[in-house]
Write a protein that holds these residues in place. Structure first.
Motif, mmCIF file in Angstrom:
data_model
loop_
_atom_site.group_PDB
_atom_site.id
_atom_site.type_symbol
_atom_site.label_atom_id
_atom_site.label_comp_id
_atom_site.label_asym_id
_atom_site.label_seq_id
_atom_site.Cartn_x
_atom_site.Cartn_y
_atom_site.Cartn_z
ATOM 1 N N TRP A 18 -16.844 38.625 -16.883
ATOM 2 C CA TRP A 18 -16.890 39.447 -15.666
ATOM 3 C C TRP A 18 -16.619 38.561 -14.477
ATOM 4 N N LYS A 67 -22.442 42.016 -15.667
ATOM 5 C CA LYS A 67 -22.657 40.771 -16.422
ATOM 6 C C LYS A 67 -24.040 40.821 -17.099
ATOM 7 N N ASN A 80 -13.030 41.297 -17.350
ATOM 8 C CA ASN A 80 -13.220 42.388 -16.393
ATOM 9 C C ASN A 80 -13.218 41.829 -14.978
ATOM 10 N N CYS A 140 -13.093 47.150 -12.866
ATOM 11 C CA CYS A 140 -13.910 47.697 -13.963
ATOM 12 C C CYS A 140 -15.013 48.635 -13.474
ATOM 13 N N ILE A 195 -20.139 43.326 -10.392
ATOM 14 C CA ILE A 195 -19.855 42.261 -11.361
ATOM 15 C C ILE A 195 -21.174 41.652 -11.847
#
Ligand SMILES: C[S@@+](CC[C@H](N)C(=O)[O-])C[C@H]1O[C@@H](n2cnc3c(N)ncnc32)[C@H](O)[C@@H]1O
Length: 153
Positions: free
Chosen positions: A99, A88, A76, A57, A84
């Motif tokens: 995530w 998030k 994701n 992502c 990440i």
């Protein structure tokens, strides 16, 4: 950090992405943004409750814009823990979207967990190695096959 790598190969290295995401909080969409491809997404994913897997992502706004357009069942993944965690936090109010730090070559989901998988620029990053892109080294072919194999199950 200069956001551009010293050479093309760095796009295939996790360290490059961790450093890039550490040094910048600006969202960035590779190739196309949601508004460019929304008509294709709506045509290919008519059911807004589809279970969608976003592969690699990054810091793209594609997932959040899809979410706001009604596709809320999105997971994701990216192998950069740095991004990440940032994504998030950025999307904390979009509660139905998750995530996860995960490698697309070794997905930790049960078989048949998703209806749709989207890869925008992730396999391209794995292919960014020295040599002929039409005749990649065996390790790169193996990486791409692993991603496809994981997505197909
Ligand atoms: C070119 S960026 C694309 C980001 C985003 N999908 C977009 O469209 O803007 C490639 C992304 O793939 C991630 N990535 C590369 N190889 C990966 C792998 N094996 N597993 C998970 N993520 C990976 C990188 O960390 C980076 O966020």
């Amino acid at each position: 950090m200069d956001i551009l790598p010293g050479n093309n190969e760095e796009y295939s290295q996790k360290k490059y992405w961790d450093d890039r995401y550490t040094s910048s909080d600006e969202p960035f969409d590779w190739f196309k943004s949601f508004k460019d491809i929304s008509s294709i997404i709506e045509e290919l994913i008519p059911d807004k409750s589809s279970r969608i897997l976003m592969l690699g992502c990054g810091n793209s706004t594609l997932s959040e814009e899809m979410y706001d357009a009604g596709y809320q069942n999105i997971v994701n993944v990216d192998y950069s823990e740095v991004i990440i965690n940032k994504m998030k936090a950025r999307n904390a109010l979009r509660e139905r979207m998750s995530w996860k730090e995960m490698d697309v070559r070794a997905l930790e989901f049960e078989n048949d967990s998703f209806d749709v998988a989207i890869d925008k620029g992730t396999m391209d990053a794995m292919l960014a190695v020295k040599g002929d892109v039409w005749n990649p080294p065996p390790a790169v072919v193996d990486d791409c096959n692993k991603e496809v194999g994981e997505v197909m199950r």
